[in-house]
Scaffold this motif. Structure first.
Motif, PDB file in Angstrom:
ATOM      1  N   ALA A 127       0.847  -1.207   0.000  1.00 43.51           N
ATOM      2  CA  ALA A 127       0.000   0.000   0.000  1.00 43.51           C
ATOM      3  C   ALA A 127       0.879   1.253   0.000  1.00 43.51           C
ATOM      4  CB  ALA A 127      -0.917  -0.005   1.218  1.00 43.51           C
ATOM      5  N   TYR A 128       1.975   1.213   0.757  1.00 41.73           N
ATOM      6  CA  TYR A 128       2.901   2.357   0.820  1.00 41.73           C
ATOM      7  C   TYR A 128       3.528   2.605  -0.555  1.00 41.73           C
ATOM      8  CZ  TYR A 128       6.917   5.134   2.570  1.00 41.73           C
ATOM      9  OH  TYR A 128       7.875   6.103   2.797  1.00 41.73           O
ATOM     10  N   VAL A 129       4.016   1.529  -1.187  1.00 37.16           N
ATOM     11  CA  VAL A 129       4.698   1.680  -2.479  1.00 37.16           C
ATOM     12  C   VAL A 129       3.697   2.173  -3.540  1.00 37.16           C
ATOM     13  CG1 VAL A 129       5.928   0.453  -4.316  1.00 37.16           C
ATOM     14  CG2 VAL A 129       6.517   0.033  -1.919  1.00 37.16           C
ATOM     15  N   ARG A 130       2.467   1.670  -3.466  1.00 36.99           N
ATOM     16  CA  ARG A 130       1.431   2.157  -4.412  1.00 36.99           C
ATOM     17  C   ARG A 130       1.190   3.652  -4.198  1.00 36.99           C
ATOM     18  NH1 ARG A 130      -2.546  -2.899  -4.080  1.00 36.99           N
ATOM     19  NH2 ARG A 130      -1.679  -4.068  -5.814  1.00 36.99           N
ATOM     20  N   GLN A 131       1.167   4.033  -2.934  1.00 35.05           N
ATOM     21  CA  GLN A 131       0.955   5.452  -2.589  1.00 35.05           C
ATOM     22  C   GLN A 131       2.058   6.322  -3.185  1.00 35.05           C
ATOM     23  OE1 GLN A 131      -1.334   7.844  -1.471  1.00 35.05           O
ATOM     24  NE2 GLN A 131      -1.498   6.797   0.503  1.00 35.05           N
ATOM     25  N   VAL A 132       3.331   5.928  -2.969  1.00 35.38           N
ATOM     26  CA  VAL A 132       4.461   6.711  -3.500  1.00 35.38           C
ATOM     27  C   VAL A 132       4.342   6.790  -5.017  1.00 35.38           C
ATOM     28  CG1 VAL A 132       6.965   6.964  -3.603  1.00 35.38           C
ATOM     29  CG2 VAL A 132       5.970   5.667  -1.762  1.00 35.38           C
ATOM     30  N   THR A 133       4.092   5.658  -5.642  1.00 36.18           N
ATOM     31  CA  THR A 133       4.090   5.590  -7.104  1.00 36.18           C
ATOM     32  C   THR A 133       3.029   6.524  -7.678  1.00 36.18           C
ATOM     33  OG1 THR A 133       4.739   3.286  -6.866  1.00 36.18           O
ATOM     34  CG2 THR A 133       4.015   3.958  -9.041  1.00 36.18           C
ATOM     35  N   ARG A 134       1.878   6.584  -7.003  1.00 34.59           N
ATOM     36  CA  ARG A 134       0.771   7.416  -7.501  1.00 34.59           C
ATOM     37  C   ARG A 134       1.006   8.906  -7.198  1.00 34.59           C
ATOM     38  NH1 ARG A 134      -4.452   8.418  -5.743  1.00 34.59           N
ATOM     39  NH2 ARG A 134      -3.755   7.702  -3.711  1.00 34.59           N
ATOM     40  N   ALA A 135       1.551   9.183  -6.010  1.00 34.57           N
ATOM     41  CA  ALA A 135       1.622  10.577  -5.551  1.00 34.57           C
ATOM     42  C   ALA A 135       2.790  11.351  -6.144  1.00 34.57           C
ATOM     43  CB  ALA A 135       1.717  10.605  -4.024  1.00 34.57           C
ATOM     44  N   MET A 136       3.783  10.622  -6.705  1.00 32.93           N
ATOM     45  CA  MET A 136       4.981  11.306  -7.198  1.00 32.93           C
ATOM     46  C   MET A 136       4.830  11.718  -8.654  1.00 32.93           C
ATOM     47  SD  MET A 136       7.059  11.560  -4.715  1.00 32.93           S
ATOM     48  CE  MET A 136       8.631  11.926  -5.474  1.00 32.93           C
ATOM     49  N   LYS A 137       5.478  12.839  -8.981  1.00 32.64           N
ATOM     50  CA  LYS A 137       5.549  13.255 -10.388  1.00 32.64           C
ATOM     51  C   LYS A 137       6.530  12.336 -11.113  1.00 32.64           C
ATOM     52  CE  LYS A 137       4.889  18.140  -9.335  1.00 32.64           C
ATOM     53  NZ  LYS A 137       5.498  19.463  -9.294  1.00 32.64           N
ATOM     54  N   PRO A 138       6.368  12.145 -12.417  1.00 27.73           N
ATOM     55  CA  PRO A 138       7.375  11.365 -13.162  1.00 27.73           C
ATOM     56  C   PRO A 138       8.746  12.018 -12.969  1.00 27.73           C
ATOM     57  CG  PRO A 138       5.471  11.893 -14.545  1.00 27.73           C
ATOM     58  CD  PRO A 138       5.285  12.649 -13.268  1.00 27.73           C
TER      59      PRO A 138
END
Ligand SMILES: C[S@@+](CC[C@H](N)C(=O)[O-])C[C@H]1O[C@@H](n2cnc3c(N)ncnc32)[C@H](O)[C@@H]1O
Length: 204
Positions: A127-138
């Motif tokens: 869940a944490y890694v999904r959160q980072v992946t979604r919340a970060m800009k490319p």
């Protein structure tokens, strides 16, 4: 005891400089953030910022777009009180990083010192890694610090997972390119030493 109850109790009962993770300044974090983003307009989130002075030091360096997130309202309130008027220049979020819906593609820099290592269940880490992946800009930069492989097995009385650079990087996967890593021997306020690991990854 739930995670939020645990952290509220810690921050209600202990002074900011009476917790094992306390440092007057998070020098290694600051150096990595400056390496990750020279631009003062970078959007930075400090995840599980607790009562650390990282936000003070980022404001002092001129960063203009800072978010501090923590599961503890008490910790966030203590930061606001310490910063006074300057706290109005910071976005504050009280939330569990594994369940909040952060805005997608919002951040250039993600910083976490001593939070990810508390996630002992694979589903929370996912869940944490999904959160980072979604919340970060490319192209965004992710700085995560945990206890190193020779660090303690517990923090704040809770079990932790210890990492080296490879095992921490593996948790995040191939979309994250490992740019830098280092270890730090952190001197606690009680005179003991804890090995911390820091990794800086860039999202491809
Ligand atoms: C060991 S402290 C580190 C604080 C700060 N990063 C530092 O280095 O001084 C861990 C922090 O993470 C917060 N925390 C723990 N679990 C969390 C979660 N699931 N979501 C958000 N914050 C969390 C706690 O309230 C606490 O402030």
């Amino acid at each position: 005891m739930g995670s939020q109850t645990h952290w509220e109790k810690i921050y209600t009962e202990k002074d900011p400089n009476a917790v094992s993770w306390y440092r007057p300044h998070l020098e290694t974090s600051l150096a990595l953030i400056e390496k990750a983003s020279a631009s003062i307009s970078a959007s930075i989130i400090d995840v599980g910022g607790g009562e650390s002075t990282l936000v003070d030091d980022l404001l002092a360096r001129g960063y203009e777009n800072i978010t501090v997130l923590d599961i503890s309202q008490t910790a966030i309130d203590a930061n606001k009180k310490r910063l006074g008027k300057a706290s109005e220049r910071v976005h504050w979020l009280v939330a569990d990083i594994t369940t909040i819906d952060l805005e997608p593609s919002a951040y250039d820099v993600w910083h976490d010192r001593a939070v990810f290592h508390f996630l002992t269940s694979p589903s929370d880490r996912l869940a944490y890694v999904r959160q980072v992946t979604r919340a970060m800009k490319p192209g965004g930069n992710v700085i995560v610090s945990t206890f190193g492989s020779e660090g303690p097995t517990k923090c704040s009385g809770l079990e932790v997972v210890r990492y080296d650079a490879d095992s921490l990087h593996q948790e995040f996967g191939v979309r994250f390119r490992l740019v830098d890593s280092c270890k730090e021997l952190h001197q606690t306020p009680f005179g003991t030493v804890q090995q911390f690991l820091y990794c800086l990854c860039r999202i491809e």
